[in-house]
Design an enzyme around this catalytic site. Sequence first.
Site, mmCIF file in Angstrom:
data_model
loop_
_atom_site.group_PDB
_atom_site.id
_atom_site.type_symbol
_atom_site.label_atom_id
_atom_site.label_comp_id
_atom_site.label_asym_id
_atom_site.label_seq_id
_atom_site.Cartn_x
_atom_site.Cartn_y
_atom_site.Cartn_z
ATOM 1 N N ASP A 28 0.804 -1.225 0.000
ATOM 2 C CA ASP A 28 0.000 0.000 0.000
ATOM 3 C C ASP A 28 0.837 1.276 0.000
ATOM 4 O O ASP A 28 0.431 2.282 -0.572
ATOM 5 C CB ASP A 28 -1.012 0.010 1.147
ATOM 6 C CG ASP A 28 -0.396 -0.216 2.508
ATOM 7 O OD1 ASP A 28 0.799 -0.524 2.583
ATOM 8 O OD2 ASP A 28 -1.131 -0.095 3.510
ATOM 9 N N GLU A 51 9.628 -10.331 -2.084
ATOM 10 C CA GLU A 51 10.614 -9.252 -2.179
ATOM 11 C C GLU A 51 12.049 -9.772 -2.223
ATOM 12 O O GLU A 51 12.918 -9.149 -2.847
ATOM 13 C CB GLU A 51 10.448 -8.290 -1.003
ATOM 14 C CG GLU A 51 9.150 -7.512 -1.014
ATOM 15 C CD GLU A 51 7.996 -8.234 -0.327
ATOM 16 O OE1 GLU A 51 6.901 -7.640 -0.208
ATOM 17 O OE2 GLU A 51 8.194 -9.401 0.103
ATOM 18 N N HIS A 115 -0.007 0.222 10.594
ATOM 19 C CA HIS A 115 0.349 -1.141 10.179
ATOM 20 C C HIS A 115 1.738 -1.121 9.528
ATOM 21 O O HIS A 115 2.212 -0.101 9.050
ATOM 22 C CB HIS A 115 -0.696 -1.682 9.192
ATOM 23 C CG HIS A 115 -0.783 -0.921 7.909
ATOM 24 N ND1 HIS A 115 -1.377 0.324 7.819
ATOM 25 C CD2 HIS A 115 -0.346 -1.216 6.666
ATOM 26 C CE1 HIS A 115 -1.310 0.747 6.571
ATOM 27 N NE2 HIS A 115 -0.686 -0.159 5.847
ATOM 28 N N HIS A 116 2.377 -2.252 9.495
ATOM 29 C CA HIS A 116 3.747 -2.424 8.990
ATOM 30 C C HIS A 116 4.793 -1.740 9.886
ATOM 31 O O HIS A 116 5.939 -1.597 9.480
ATOM 32 C CB HIS A 116 3.909 -1.917 7.555
ATOM 33 C CG HIS A 116 3.109 -2.670 6.537
ATOM 34 N ND1 HIS A 116 2.553 -3.897 6.781
ATOM 35 C CD2 HIS A 116 2.760 -2.339 5.256
ATOM 36 C CE1 HIS A 116 1.893 -4.306 5.712
ATOM 37 N NE2 HIS A 116 1.997 -3.382 4.781
ATOM 38 N N GLY A 411 27.058 -16.261 -0.995
ATOM 39 C CA GLY A 411 26.724 -17.674 -0.916
ATOM 40 C C GLY A 411 25.371 -17.987 -0.322
ATOM 41 O O GLY A 411 25.239 -18.912 0.489
ATOM 42 N N ASP A 441 18.597 -29.461 -5.548
ATOM 43 C CA ASP A 441 17.238 -29.687 -5.058
ATOM 44 C C ASP A 441 16.967 -28.915 -3.765
ATOM 45 O O ASP A 441 15.891 -28.345 -3.577
ATOM 46 C CB ASP A 441 16.951 -31.180 -4.878
ATOM 47 C CG ASP A 441 18.042 -31.924 -4.112
ATOM 48 O OD1 ASP A 441 19.018 -31.289 -3.666
ATOM 49 O OD2 ASP A 441 17.929 -33.152 -3.956
ATOM 50 N N ASN A 468 20.215 -34.732 -5.668
ATOM 51 C CA ASN A 468 21.167 -35.571 -4.931
ATOM 52 C C ASN A 468 20.722 -35.746 -3.482
ATOM 53 O O ASN A 468 21.534 -35.908 -2.574
ATOM 54 C CB ASN A 468 22.590 -35.007 -5.016
ATOM 55 C CG ASN A 468 22.645 -33.517 -4.710
ATOM 56 O OD1 ASN A 468 21.697 -32.942 -4.176
ATOM 57 N ND2 ASN A 468 23.756 -32.883 -5.050
ATOM 58 N N GLY A 470 19.312 -33.825 -1.135
ATOM 59 C CA GLY A 470 19.576 -32.910 -0.032
ATOM 60 C C GLY A 470 20.751 -31.998 -0.240
ATOM 61 O O GLY A 470 21.164 -31.729 -1.368
ATOM 62 N N GLU A 474 26.837 -29.484 2.109
ATOM 63 C CA GLU A 474 26.863 -29.492 3.569
ATOM 64 C C GLU A 474 27.284 -30.860 4.105
ATOM 65 O O GLU A 474 27.930 -30.963 5.151
ATOM 66 C CB GLU A 474 25.481 -29.123 4.123
ATOM 67 C CG GLU A 474 24.893 -27.831 3.569
ATOM 68 C CD GLU A 474 25.579 -26.591 4.101
ATOM 69 O OE1 GLU A 474 26.549 -26.733 4.869
ATOM 70 O OE2 GLU A 474 25.139 -25.494 3.746
#
Length: 551
Positions: A28, A51, A115-116, A411, A441, A468, A470, A474
């Site tokens: 708004d 956003e 608001h916000h 990253g 994925d 793969n 996951g 990591e």
Amino acid sequence: MSTTTVSEYLLDRLAQMGVESVFGVPGDFSLQLAEKIIDHKTLDWIGTCNELNAAYAADGYSRVKGVPGCLSTTFGVGELSAINGIAGSFAERVPVIHIVGTPTTRQMKAKPLLHHTLGNGHFEAYSKAAQHFVVASATLSEPSTAGAEIDRVLVDCVTKSRPVYITLPTDLVNAIVPAVPLQTPLDFKDPENDTATEAVVLAEIEKQVSIAQERVVVIVDGCALRHGVANEVKDLLEKTKFPVFAAPMGKSSVDESYERFVGIYNGSPSLPAVKQTIERAALIISIGAIYSDINTGGFSHDLPKTKLIELHTDRTEVFHALYPRVGMKRLLPKLTAKLQTPACTMSIAPYTYPIPQEEHDGITQPWLWPTVGSYFEPGDVIVADTGTSAFGTLDIPLKTGSVYITQTLWGSIGYSVGAALGAALAARQCQMGRTYLFVGDGSLQLTVQELSTIMHLDLKPIIFVLNNSGYTIERFLHGPTRSFNDIVNWKWTKLLDALSDENTVSESYKVTTKTELDRLLSKPQFGEVTTLVEVVVPKFDAPPVLRRYLQ
């Protein structure tokens, strides 16, 4: 004296800079500006699903088009959603303009329970947060100063190649301001170098090149891309024939089909031929270096100060001597003209990335990356997400005019999807080739909804989803079998149907063998519409460069 409105002044400046698209989500406090963007004669409003993706899209747009990316969000909830993307652009030195629609100037002063807001009267909390991730900001509060403030931050955005932040209160959108300044284009030229210091630098570099004779090499890094010295670097290389490397953040800053291009240098993970050429050099000229951990192979780069000349945006370093106020943009043409040595004939190994011969038909990462890379064409845009995709695409030789996009320093996983939206849109505006998106994925699950915007705009990227099971990168770092590195295995080939309307044409495939992927890539019609390819690879497999990096 002719007049315009504050919003039209801002949008006309964007158009003068070469911006054609503004990304964002309507709220708004920003609706009036969104309407102005849609009504503008040369700008388009590109509505995104959130956003954060708008910020990523602005980043990708900037990297391909070579002008600042732009996004518009609403006060508080919208701008905070975008802030991770803005921080990434700051870290990666990408010029992005973030316009935030705010409550009226009166409300910003009176601080009612709107608001916000946080409900505590701290209306300035969001702008204070933004200050950490931008190089300049303008809090527009008076029509009399709005034009000058807009011009100031736009100049900083381009010359410093980092994000800026502009707040536009709703009651200033249509406020009247003079239009005369728009008749004078903004000045984005780099400052002149200090003449006396520059002369010393040129003489010293010429002397050291003469001493090194045939053993001079050049490394081009990220700031060469961000600060627009690619043409100056090209002129230097064509005259001298010095062997040239790119750092990971500088990938695509040099034509990788150029006969004197050696490869990507990032310390110990570099290919053997790349390391050998660096090690036998007597003099290394580094252009636009960014010495971050991943960009240097975990700080394993071997660039001794005793044979290193560094050209930066605001200084030059020759061995241990620092010369401030001698920037590379103005120095490089003079250096090219100054060097009178015969063209370098130092022998180098051809830059290739051969496809390994494997006895089985399963898809492995060492086989996958050179295979897909062999299908790239000149002018293609390659977007790779953080993780195995970024490491896998690093050593693929790109064709002339290609652009490579990833986040080497920031990253943030999921970045590539929004960035691909902006990159593909910019590529279409610049009449470039296809856009390839490589995403794992796990990363795709963070920002997947922006595939709907990509299809709505009919941008037709080719999307490779690495299934793969996951977060593989990591797993190599910690907890290879722990559940926090697992994800839900979506029905990947159903995504495009679910995220598009009934009029969208797309194709999706799942490949599990080399034969299937080769057959798919060889189809004459492959990639003519938005295409998703789910590539099933082993859970604990990784690109060779990542394995070398983790050794």
